[in-house]
Design an enzyme around this catalytic site. Structure first.
Site, PDB file in Angstrom:
ATOM      1  CD  GLU A 141       4.568   0.815   6.939  1.00  0.00           C
ATOM      2  OE1 GLU A 141       5.218   1.107   8.143  1.00  0.00           O
ATOM      3  OE2 GLU A 141       3.578   1.643   5.856  1.00  0.00           O
ATOM      4  CG  ASP A 185      -0.516  -0.090   2.733  1.00  0.00           C
ATOM      5  OD1 ASP A 185       0.814  -0.801   2.962  1.00  0.00           O
ATOM      6  OD2 ASP A 185      -1.317   0.799   3.449  1.00  0.00           O
TER       7      ASP A 185
END
Lengths: 369, 369
Positions: free
Chosen positions: B132, B77
Site C-alpha cells: 500500500e 506493509d
C-alpha cells in the site's frame, strides 16, 4: 627563414578576389591564428598604419591629425566549416563558401580600404577581432574594449557585418528579468490551506498580454520594442499547491533608454501585480545609431539608401558602451549567414568597397560648399 | 517439520499486545511474506473462516448467510524502518515503533475481531493486503480487485487506516489535466512576428484565481473541492517567443461527481480561455461514503462521533469502484504516519477494538424495536 611565415595576402586586387583568398584560410572560432597572422603581416606592409595586436585581434590606425576618427571593424572567425571550403566562384559572379557572407567579404573591404586610402579624409581605425561567433566572454572586441579601450576610440564606427548593403543603425537593448511570485505550499486535497503561486502569476501574464510596446524614433530611425515572457516555471508535485512560480520576461528596448531606465520600466509595468522579487538575469544595453553625427551623416550620404533600425543585439553595442556610435553596414544577405550554402555576390562586395572609399576620400563636409 | 513454520501469532490477548507482536515482524513494502504467513496461519486456526491467499494478500470470510456483509481491510506493509524497531511500550501506555500507527494497530483490531466474534451479526470479510505504501500498480488491494473481485464483495467496508478514531467518509476524486496553450515561435527581438504561448495562459490563470470551489454535502458530509494549477511550463530560450505553454490543473472533486462529470467540468471552466488541447494526465475517481446504508448507519451509531469527509484520495476508492461504499476508521493519529517517532496509544487501540466488536455483535437493526 621562411618556415614560420604567415600565408601571404595580396591586397592589390579587388575586394572580391581578396574575399576568396580570406575564405580559403580557414578561421573557425578559436583557430583564427593563421588568418590573424596573415592580416597583421599585410597591414605591416602599409607605412601609413600603426599596427597593434592582442592575441588574435589586430588593430591598425592612421594618425594624420584629422578632426574625426572612424572605426571600421569586422570579425575574423567563422562558424564551423560545413563541407563548403575551399571557396567557389560560379558563372553568375557569386562566391560560395564558409565565411563568404559572414563576414570575410566585409574583412576584405576593410583591408582594401586600408591598402588603397593612404590619406583618408578622417583618421581611420581598422579592427579585426576573434571569437565573435561563440560565447560573449570570449569575444575579441570585448577583450579589446576591456584591455585597450584607447585602440577603439573614435567618433563613429561601422561594423562590416552582412546587412544586405543597408545601413542598420544602433541596436536595441535586451533585458531579461525574473519575476518571482509568492505562495504557500499545501496538499492539493486541502488547497484552501495554501496559497497558489501559479495563480499569483495571473496578473503578470494579463499585464504582458495587454502590453502595448513603444515605437520611438531615435536619430530618425523607428524602433519597435517588445516585452515578452520567455519562460515560466512553477510547480512542486502533482498533488501540491506550489509555493513558487517564476516568470522570465525579456524587454527589448530602443536606444533612447539606458540600462537603469529599462529596469525601472519593467518594475513599473508590474508594480501592482504582487511580484515578490525582481531579479535581473541578463542585460545588454542598447546602442545609439549616432546618425546625427557629421561623420555618420556623410556616411549615409555616401552609401545611400534609407537607414533602418537594428532590432537584434549586435557588437555595435560594444562600441556604443565606449561612447562610439556605430552602425552595421556590409555586403551579403544576413539570412545566409551560418548556412552551408553561404554565399556572396561579387558585385555587392565591390559596391561596398567603392562606397566606403567614396565616403573616406571625399572632401571634408566643412570644406564643401 | 517445523523449519518453515511462520512466526506464531497469538490472537488471544488484546489488540494492544497483538500490535506490538505484529510490529516486531518487520514488513516493509515488498517484504510482507513472513507477516502474511503468520496472519494466514493464525486465521486458519479459526474454523468459522474461509481463508484465501493471493501472493502476500490474505482474505478470510464468514459464510453465515447473513443479509449483509461488511469488509474490514488493512495493509500489512510499512514504510522503511527508521531505527524504530523493535517496538517499545512506554510508561504512559504509548507503543512506539515502525507501523504502530500506520497501520499494524488496525491490523491487530481486525485479527482480534476475527478471533473473538465467531457469530457476527453480519457476514464478515477480513482483507490483509500488501504494497500500500508504494506505487499504485503494486497495491495488493488493487490486485485482489482485478483478480478476485468476489473476495472483496460486500455492502460496506471499513479501512482501518489511522483516522484518529474518527470516521472519515468516502474520499474525493482527483483529476489532473494538462491544458496546452497555442503560440508561434519568433525571435524575441521581433516579437510582433510571433504569438506568445505564455501570454496565452493569462485567461487560464485568471480563471483559476477567480474560481470558487463547490462545497457539496454528500451522504451528510460536507466536501470541499479545489481546482488548482500544480505545474506550469513554457519557454524555448531566453531570446525566443515561445510557441508552447502547458498548465497542469488538479481538480479535487466530491463523490457526487463521477469521472466523466469531472472532466466535463474542467473543460467547461476553461471553455473560452483559448486552450488548444486538454489532456487527462491522471485520474482517480471519488468514493461515496455510503453512510445512508443500514450497515453504515449502525456502524456510525456504534463508533460514535461525527463523521467527516475525507479530502485526500485513499484505498476506500478501490472499494467504491467495486460498488462497496467505504470509510476510514482506525486507531492512531494520521499525522504520525511515516515518521520516525511513529506511535499509538494503547487505549485508542483497545477502544477501536471494543467499538467494532459492539457494532458487529449488536442485534441486527431489523430486530431492534
Amino acid at each position: 627563414m621562411e618556415t614560420s611565415a604567415p600565408p601571404a595576402l595580396r591586397l592589390g586586387p579587388d575586394a572580391a578576389a581578396l574575399t576568396a583568398r580570406l575564405v580559403d584560410i580557414p578561421s573557425v572560432s578559436g583557430a583564427e591564428g593563421p588568418l590573424a597572422d596573415a592580416v597583421e603581416a599585410a597591414l605591416r606592409e602599409l607605412p601609413w598604419l600603426r599596427v597593434d595586436r592582442l592575441g588574435n585581434n589586430v588593430v591598425a590606425r592612421t594618425f594624420l591629425g584629422r578632426p574625426e576618427r572612424v572605426v571600421l571593424a569586422g570579425h575574423l572567425d567563422t562558424v564551423p566549416v560545413a563541407e563548403n571550403l575551399p571557396s567557389r566562384l560560379d558563372a553568375d559572379g557569386v562566391l560560395w563558401g564558409c565565411g563568404t557572407c559572414d563576414m570575410k567579404s566585409g574583412v576584405a573591404v576593410q583591408l582594401r580600404v586600408a591598402a588603397t586610402v593612404p590619406e583618408p579624409n578622417r583618421d581611420l581605425t581598422f579592427v579585426f577581432y576573434d571569437n565573435e561567433e561563440v560565447a560573449a566572454h570570449l569575444n575579441g572586441l570585448g577583450r579589446l574594449a576591456a584591455r585597450h579601450p584607447d585602440w577603439l576610440a573614435g567618433d563613429f564606427a561601422v561594423l562590416l557585418e552582412p546587412s544586405g548593403g543597408e545601413v542598420e543603425g544602433g541596436c536595441q537593448g535586451t533585458l531579461r528579468m525574473l519575476l518571482r511570485l509568492p505562495g504557500r505550499r499545501a496538499h492539493s486535497a486541502r488547497s484552501w490551506t495554501g496559497e497558489n503561486a501559479i495563480h499569483a502569476a495571473a496578473p503578470v501574464l494579463a499585464r504582458l498580454a495587454a502590453y502595448r510596446p513603444r515605437r520611438p524614433v531615435v536619430d530618425g530611425l523607428e524602433y519597435r520594442e517588445g516585452l515578452n515572457a520567455v519562460r515560466i516555471e512553477g510547480g512542486v508535485a502533482g498533488n501540491v499547491i506550489p509555493d513558487a512560480c517564476a516568470v522570465t520576461v525579456n524587454y527589448r528596448y530602443a536606444p533612447d533608454r539606458d540600462e537603469a531606465a529599462a529596469v525601472a520600466h519593467v518594475r513599473e509595468v508590474f508594480a501592482d501585480c504582487g511580484v515578490a522579487e525582481f531579479v535581473v538575469d541578463d542585460h545588454s544595453p542598447a546602442a545609439l545609431p549616432g546618425l546625427s553625427h557629421p561623420a555618420a551623416r556623410a556616411f549615409i550620404a555616401a552609401v545611400g539608401g534609407e537607414p533602418r533600425a537594428k532590432y537584434g543585439w549586435t557588437d555595435v553595442a560594444r562600441f556604443s558602451a565606449l561612447g562610439v556610435p556605430a552602425v552595421n553596414y556590409g555586403p551579403g544577405d544576413p539570412n545566409l549567414a551560418h548556412k552551408a550554402d553561404e554565399r556572396v555576390s561579387v558585385a555587392d562586395v565591390l559596391r561596398c568597397e567603392e562606397r566606403l572609399r567614396a565616403w573616406l576620400t571625399a572632401p571634408p563636409a566643412a570644406a564643401r560648399p
